[in-house]
Scaffold this motif. Structure first.
Motif, PDB file in Angstrom:
ATOM      1  N   ALA A   1       0.836  -1.202   0.000  1.00  0.00           N
ATOM      2  CA  ALA A   1       0.000   0.000   0.000  1.00  0.00           C
ATOM      3  C   ALA A   1       0.873   1.256   0.000  1.00  0.00           C
ATOM      4  N   ARG A   2       2.028   1.176   0.663  1.00  0.00           N
ATOM      5  CA  ARG A   2       2.934   2.333   0.692  1.00  0.00           C
ATOM      6  C   ARG A   2       3.815   2.403  -0.555  1.00  0.00           C
ATOM      7  N   GLY A   3       3.674   1.443  -1.442  1.00  0.00           N
ATOM      8  CA  GLY A   3       4.523   1.396  -2.635  1.00  0.00           C
ATOM      9  C   GLY A   3       5.939   0.983  -2.294  1.00  0.00           C
ATOM     10  N   GLU A   4       6.105   0.257  -1.205  1.00  0.00           N
ATOM     11  CA  GLU A   4       7.440  -0.158  -0.782  1.00  0.00           C
ATOM     12  C   GLU A   4       7.646  -1.647  -1.035  1.00  0.00           C
ATOM     13  N   THR A   5       8.827  -2.083  -0.682  1.00  0.00           N
ATOM     14  CA  THR A   5       9.126  -3.486  -0.883  1.00  0.00           C
ATOM     15  C   THR A   5       9.665  -4.052   0.425  1.00  0.00           C
ATOM     16  N   LEU A   6       9.617  -5.347   0.566  1.00  0.00           N
ATOM     17  CA  LEU A   6      10.156  -5.970   1.779  1.00  0.00           C
ATOM     18  C   LEU A   6      11.672  -6.104   1.628  1.00  0.00           C
ATOM     19  N   LEU A   7      12.388  -5.883   2.693  1.00  0.00           N
ATOM     20  CA  LEU A   7      13.848  -5.989   2.642  1.00  0.00           C
ATOM     21  C   LEU A   7      14.256  -7.394   3.084  1.00  0.00           C
ATOM     22  N   TRP A   8      14.433  -8.284   2.138  1.00  0.00           N
ATOM     23  CA  TRP A   8      14.793  -9.661   2.436  1.00  0.00           C
ATOM     24  C   TRP A   8      16.259  -9.734   2.798  1.00  0.00           C
ATOM     25  N   LYS A   9      16.575 -10.663   3.681  1.00  0.00           N
ATOM     26  CA  LYS A   9      17.989 -10.944   3.966  1.00  0.00           C
ATOM     27  C   LYS A   9      18.524 -11.763   2.796  1.00  0.00           C
ATOM     28  N   ARG A  10      19.659 -11.343   2.303  1.00  0.00           N
ATOM     29  CA  ARG A  10      20.200 -12.027   1.137  1.00  0.00           C
ATOM     30  C   ARG A  10      20.824 -13.354   1.568  1.00  0.00           C
ATOM     31  N   VAL A  11      20.491 -14.434   0.867  1.00  0.00           N
ATOM     32  CA  VAL A  11      21.033 -15.749   1.203  1.00  0.00           C
ATOM     33  C   VAL A  11      22.185 -16.111   0.260  1.00  0.00           C
ATOM     34  N   HIS A  12      21.914 -16.102  -1.021  1.00  0.00           N
ATOM     35  CA  HIS A  12      22.951 -16.468  -1.988  1.00  0.00           C
ATOM     36  C   HIS A  12      23.607 -15.218  -2.528  1.00  0.00           C
ATOM     37  N   LYS A  13      24.927 -15.177  -2.438  1.00  0.00           N
ATOM     38  CA  LYS A  13      25.614 -14.025  -3.007  1.00  0.00           C
ATOM     39  C   LYS A  13      26.955 -14.448  -3.575  1.00  0.00           C
TER      40      LYS A  13
ATOM     41  N   SER B   1      11.764  -4.742  -6.513  1.00  0.00           N
ATOM     42  CA  SER B   1      10.991  -3.530  -6.768  1.00  0.00           C
ATOM     43  C   SER B   1       9.609  -3.713  -6.169  1.00  0.00           C
ATOM     44  N   ALA B   2       8.916  -2.596  -5.949  1.00  0.00           N
ATOM     45  CA  ALA B   2       7.528  -2.692  -5.504  1.00  0.00           C
ATOM     46  C   ALA B   2       6.680  -3.181  -6.677  1.00  0.00           C
ATOM     47  N   ALA B   3       6.940  -2.626  -7.844  1.00  0.00           N
ATOM     48  CA  ALA B   3       6.237  -3.057  -9.055  1.00  0.00           C
ATOM     49  C   ALA B   3       7.125  -2.760 -10.235  1.00  0.00           C
ATOM     50  N   LEU B   4       6.950  -3.498 -11.293  1.00  0.00           N
ATOM     51  CA  LEU B   4       7.771  -3.287 -12.487  1.00  0.00           C
ATOM     52  C   LEU B   4       6.874  -2.889 -13.645  1.00  0.00           C
TER      53      LEU B   4
END
Lengths: 191, 1023
Positions: free
Chosen positions: A107-119, B98-101
């Motif tokens: 709803a806020r136009g944001e994204t979840l900040l996932w912990k990176r596993v494979h790098k 991204s939130a959306a593409l």
């Protein structure tokens, strides 16, 4: 020539222990640095939302490519956008705390900040698309994700692991073509 | 083994030489007769005087800031800092999707948008490569007839301007943040109140190449009738179009069909360099390849300084500018009176007057051999209707009248020289008009001054606009950077870059190019047209935003005459996709030459020169008029002829320098009219006597963090009335001053050591030089290439030496800008450089350019000496450079015979200020300190090409993979491909009889083939 016993004594008493000690310490340090645990094999961090691959990919049998859009066409498999999650979660499991957080982020136009596993290191230009198109399956590197409640790294992702497969892919990848190999030259991955 | 000096080579090679290094009849020009710089030449016997002149300029000063104590302090700090960054080793940070593409947008895959750069000299149609929402690379639009896929250095470098950390980010009123709405309201109020007070609003723009912007400007001037629109261009074609106006009585410009011209005479017009249009080089060099079928053209150049055009000419004559009008008049007289060619010859009254005016002028007045001028006239007369004459835009109107007369006489007008109508709004305001505007400002008659993407304070120093602005109550500047004008403005508005803007451009005949934003702006900026639109009253505004305005004008004025079958939406989308639409440019009716004007021009051209020097203010081939001063890529790109980087200088010929008793780097004072300027001297071979040339665009006082105070502002030498023209002054005095300034010239790095790199031949097949020495080593390679074998072919005959490839390479491969101090130490990082070789006499040498990059040798000397196997051979013939293995011994660079390896002495990318990091190509590693690097043949593009072919399920085709240098080259001189594929272009070209490999005698098997440079001298003359 007569051996110089004094010098020999000095060698045995001083230099030999020093050399042995240095060699042991080197082996120890090398071992520590290259141990699978340093490669973060088995790494499974706590994620902001307790997303379960076991549920989505295992039980519900959603194809990997449904969410990881880029895997066939891009270098990156890509982490799904919140919009992709919301395709289903507008209606599905809307009461779960994780999904509520997801909805709020969307709803806020944001994204979840996932912990990176494979790098992989920055100087490695691994491309998912070539591997997928060559018939390498996701689980060849990522393990049986369908049984992972929490995402875990199962391979060392070291250069040795890459080369092992590039040299004899048909032995490592069950069901692949008999003559399948990958390039072994440096600029195949490093540029 | 004893070292082989140039002297030894000279005795071991076949040809014979005269004392000044000029080649005598028929002999091959030996390797040692090529010299890379005066410094190089001064090492040969007999040139000790030259050495003395250059002595101090060559020494590299030690860094005064680094002594032993400081070194130890830095080392200690580095060691302690090494432990600081250690954290949990498992933690790999976070990953944010991204939130959306947007539809079809996949992270990691490029998208392409067609657009046009309109604020660049010449209008460049481009294809922007967009990765993850940001432009990372520009290429020319290959479908656009004016570009054919090429893009010069300015266009290539514009991505750096886009992410310039110095860019303005928000509107500022007297230095304080203000909202866009408040700013707009303020501007409207000020314009209205100043109109009520009877004061003028002065609107300053650059030439308006966009017909839509021009219609908006007309709307604005009709809404505010007290508006005076002034068009600012430091460099423009005013004299040239003025000449045509006089000669034919009709406005318009003449464009030249370079592809049709067999013989070209350029009188100080650098059409292959800073005075050309995009596409000129391609059309010209298409006629320089003997294989192409059409006869090789012949370029004659008469010029003051040595330019790219002169250095690509078959015959070149240095001539001081004040004599150039007389030369044109004399040439006209010879053609009309002696050869009796053309309609003018029949006019008895004219011939009589012409004869009287030209009495007593001989070729020797111009320092030319009668044999040479006879050959030139012979050429011109023989190819009537197939020749072209062009004069430089800095020459006065009378010269362009004479050029028109010559082109009419020789039957070129209408065949190789085509008249084109120029749209109002594209011609720059005259000096007279500027003087009036400045006068109004000084008399408090101007209420508001609005500068839109224009910088009058810097560009018009002769009118002291800075002082005038103090008398204007409200000054508005809309610009990318806080430039000189913005610093003096009350309201400063951040303008959008071309790649963030909407617009169109009709600079190319019969084509209307479209400009669309390729990305969302980095900060909340607004394009100047949008500002102009929002300053109109609510009722006068036809559309809410400029994009809609553009669409509206296209709906009404572009779509109906196009006759397109599709509806407008389809038409519009097709235009956005292609980047351009075809339109019908109004043709100019043919007109007759005005005889009295020609006679008047002859009369005005035959004056004898006064004493003193001639001063030419040239457009900088790197910074143009100074607008690229804050672009580090262009600042560091060496000048194509002088190879000076990071600055300008007073360029004089060796004879002039000797007469002034000046050494290179010594400061001289140039006194022109009332103005004077102190700047260092640069000794340039081939510069005419009594002439000094200075590039404009340097010496910015507010040019951003990169461009401020680099070089010297030659514009300050201009006078309000102009000299011979605004760029040409006579009777200039030069006074030697004791100071010295360092001059940074990259061609003095890496001497050729007498080795031969260049091979030249005439169009008739006579070899002019040998590129191999005796005693060749046998080829040593054991490599077999079963799959691809990558190779490059570079046609030296097509290469003009412009340097677009270098900037393209910088943009593609994340090559750092190292700054003037590092360049002075020879630490420039360019993976591809343009080597410039002189041959012949210092007073007028022949020039050859050679792009030099890693030659990807089969038996590479670098690979053999790397102790850590950081550079190894690939099965496809590349010498791979593995940065993460390199420990920086630099053995490889030492062992490289081409000196193309570059070492990161410092961590040049460490202090990248946001948002400059966005310019990096995500497919290439950003190298750090202590790592060797070099050309990779764009290995990332090879990988991408293979991946794309694989994804499409087909075999890799020839042309799928193009290196960055190849794609940028305006003349198509560089071809990349698979040498193992017998059908590939590169394979076929490599087999050409012009083909050779640089230093082939070493037996190391370079994968780059050069095609010998073709010269086309007149049969009666030697080169």
């Amino acid at each position: 020539m007569e051996p110089n016993w004094n010098r020999l004594d000095e060698h045995v008493k001083f230099y030999l222990p020093v050399v042995v000690a240095v060699a042991l310490v080197s082996i120890l340090i090398t071992g520590l640095i290259t141990a699978p645990v340093r490669r973060v094999k088995g790494y499974s961090p706590v994620q902001p939302v307790s997303f379960s691959h076991q549920l989505h990919a295992g039980q519900m049998r959603i194809d990997c490519r449904h969410c990881h859009l880029g895997v066939e066409v891009s270098r990156h498999a890509t982490v799904p956008t919140t919009a992709i999650c919301m395709n289903c979660h507008k209606a599905a499991a809307t009461d779960k705390p994780g999904v509520i957080r997801l909805r709020e982020a969307a709803a806020r136009g944001e994204t979840l900040l996932w912990k990176r596993v494979h790098k992989l290191p920055d100087f490695v230009y691994f491309a998912h698309l070539v591997h997928v198109q060559a018939g390498i399956r996701c689980d060849n590197c990522h393990g049986d994700v369908r049984r992972m409640d929490v995402m875990t790294q199962v391979s060392t992702l070291s250069m040795g692991a890459c080369l092992g497969c590039h040299r004899q892919a048909h032995e490592r990848v069950p069901g692949s073509q008999a003559n399948l190999t990958g390039p072994e030259n440096c600029s195949a991955c490093h540029r | 083994m004893s070292p082989i000096g140039p002297k030894d080579l000279r005795t071991r090679t076949k040809g014979q030489q005269t004392e000044n290094g000029q080649c005598v009849d028929g002999g091959e020009r030996p390797a040692a007769s090529y010299w890379r710089s005066l410094e190089d030449l001064s090492r040969t016997p007999g040139n000790e005087a030259l050495r003395a002149m250059l002595a101090d300029a060559i020494a590299i000063p030690p860094d005064p800031n680094l002594n032993r104590r400081r070194f130890l302090a830095v080392m200690a700090a580095s060691l302690s800092a090494a432990g600081v960054g250690c954290g949990r080793f498992e933690d790999r940070g976070t990953i944010a999707g991204s939130a959306a593409l947007a539809e079809g947008d996949i992270p990691g895959t490029p998208r392409y948008y067609a657009s046009t750069l309109v604020h660049y000299p010449g209008c460049f149609p481009v294809i922007a490569t967009v990765r993850d929402g940001r432009v990372v690379k520009l290429e020319g639009n290959s479908e656009h007839p004016a570009s054919m896929g090429a893009l010069g250095a300015f266009g290539q470098a514009s991505t750096l301007d886009l992410y310039d950390p110095d860019r303005l980010r928000a509107p500022l009123l007297n230095g304080k943040d203000v909202s866009w709405e408040e700013a707009d309201q303020l501007v409207r109020n000020h314009i209205e109140s100043s109109s009520r007070a009877g004061k003028f609003t002065v609107l300053v723009t650059g030439p308006v190449v966009s017909p839509t912007a021009h219609s908006l400007l007309r709307l604005f001037t009709s809404a505010y009738p007290k508006t005076i629109h002034r068009i600012l261009a430091t460099l423009h074609d005013g004299e040239r179009s003025g000449g045509r106006q006089l000669a034919f009585g009709t406005p318009g410009a003449g464009t030249i069909r370079w592809d049709l011209a067999d013989v070209i005479l350029s009188v100080d017009c650098d059409f292959l360099g800073s005075q050309g249009q995009p596409g000129d080089e391609r059309a010209f060099s298409a006629r320089r390849r003997p294989e192409a079928g059409a006869p090789v053209n012949r370029l004659w150049a008469v010029e003051a300084g040595l330019t790219l055009t002169g250095s690509n000419a078959d015959h070149r004559f240095p001539l001081r500018p004040v004599l150039q009008p007389a030369f044109l008049a004399w040439l006209l007289g010879e053609v009309v009176l002696r050869r009796k060619v053309g309609p003018l010859a029949a006019d008895g009254a004219l011939t009589g007057l012409l004869r009287a005016a030209l009495q007593g002028i001989a070729p020797s007045d111009f320092g030319m051999q009668p044999k040479a001028t006879a050959a030139l006239i012979d050429d011109l007369v023989k190819s009537q209707g197939r020749s072209a004459i062009i004069a430089g835009p800095q020459l006065p109107t009378s010269c362009h009248v004479l050029v028109a007369a010559l082109n009419v006489t020789l039957g070129n007008e209408g065949t190789t020289v085509l008249p084109v109508l120029t749209r109002p709004g594209t011609d720059a305001s005259t000096l007279q008009e500027w003087a009036e505007a400045a006068e109004l400002m000084n008399r408090d008659r101007v209420g508001v001054l609005i500068a839109l993407d224009a910088n009058p304070v810097y560009s018009l120093p002769e009118f002291d606009i800075a002082h005038g602005l103090t008398k204007v109550p409200f000054v508005v500047s809309s610009s990318l950077l806080r430039d000189e004008t913005a610093s003096a403005a009350h309201l400063v508005l951040p303008a959008a870059h071309d790649l963030e803007s909407w617009g169109d451009c009709d600079a190319h005949p019969n084509l209307l190019s479209i400009q669309q934003p390729a990305m969302r702006p980095v900060s909340p900026v607004r394009q100047s047209e949008e500002s102009l639109l929002s300053w109109l009253g609510k009722d006068e505004r036809p559309t809410p935003n400029y994009r809609e305005y553009l669409k509206l004008r296209w709906t009404n004025e572009v779509y109906p005459p196009s006759g397109a079958a599709a509806d407008f939406v389809r038409f519009w989308e097709a235009a956005l996709h292609d980047g351009f639409v075809d339109i019908k440019t109004e043709a100019l009716p043919s007109s007759t030459l005005s005889i009295p004007e020609v006679l008047d021009a002859v009369g005005r051209s035959t004056r004898k020169p006064d004493h003193g020097f001639d001063l030419v203010l040239c457009p900088s081939p790197r910074l143009h008029d100074g607008r690229f001063a804050n672009n580090g890529w262009l600042q560091e790109l060496p000048h194509p002829v002088t190879t000076q980087a990071w600055g300008n200088a007073a360029v004089v010929g060796p004879a002039t320098a000797a007469a002034l008793d000046c050494r290179e780097g010594q400061t001289i004072r140039i006194k022109a009219g009332g103005a004077s300027l102190d700047l260092p001297i640069l000794v340039g071979p081939g510069v005419a006597d009594k002439t000094v040339l200075v590039d404009l665009g340097y010496g910015r006082r507010a040019g951003g963090s990169v461009g401020t105070h680099v070089g010297f502002d030659a514009g300050r030498l201009r006078s309000p009335k102009g000299g011979v023209s605004a760029w040409l002054y006579t009777g200039v005095r030069l006074v030697a001053v004791r100071n010295r300034e360092p001059i940074i010239r990259v061609q003095q790095h890496d001497m050729a050591e007498g080795r031969a790199f260049i091979k030249e031949a005439t169009a008739h097949g006579t070899l002019l030089s040998v590129a191999t020495t005796e005693h060749p080593h046998p080829p040593e390679s054991n490599w077999e290439y079963n799959g691809h074998k990558w190779g490059l072919v570079i046609d030296l005959s097509a290469c003009t030496g412009c340097g677009a490839c270098t900037i393209a390479c910088v943009a593609e491969n994340n090559i750092p800008v190292v700054g003037p101090e590092q360049v002075a130490k020879g630490r420039e990082m360019h993976w591809i450089r343009i080597d410039r070789y002189f041959s012949g006499p210092v007073a007028n040498p022949a020039v050859a350019y050679q792009p030099m990059m890693c030659q990807q040798c089969d038996c590479a000397p670098c690979e053999k000496v790397c102790p850590v196997a950081a550079t190894v051979h690939s099965p496809e013939g590349l010498d791979e450079m593995v940065y993460n293995r390199c420990v920086g011994t630099r053995y490889c660079a030492n062992n490289c015979p081409y000196k193309v390896r570059r070492f990161n002495y410092l961590d040049y990318h460490q202090e990248v200020k946001s948002p400059k990091e966005l310019v990096f190509n995500p497919e290439v590693t950003v190298r750090s300190r202590g790592v060797m690097e070099k050309c990779t043949f764009c290995v990332q593009r090879i990988a991408a090409g293979k991946q794309a072919a694989r994804a499409a399920g087909r075999k890799l085709a020839d042309g799928d993979i193009r290196t960055a240098c190849q794609q940028a080259c305006p003349t198509g001189a560089i071809v990349f491909g698979d040498l193992n594929d017998p059908e590939s272009r590169v394979h076929k070209l490599a087999g050409s009889e012009r083909g050779y490999r640089a230093l082939e005698e070493l037996g190391i098997g370079p994968a780059v083939r050069y095609l010998a440079r073709i010269r086309n001298p007149h049969s009666g003359l030697k080169i």
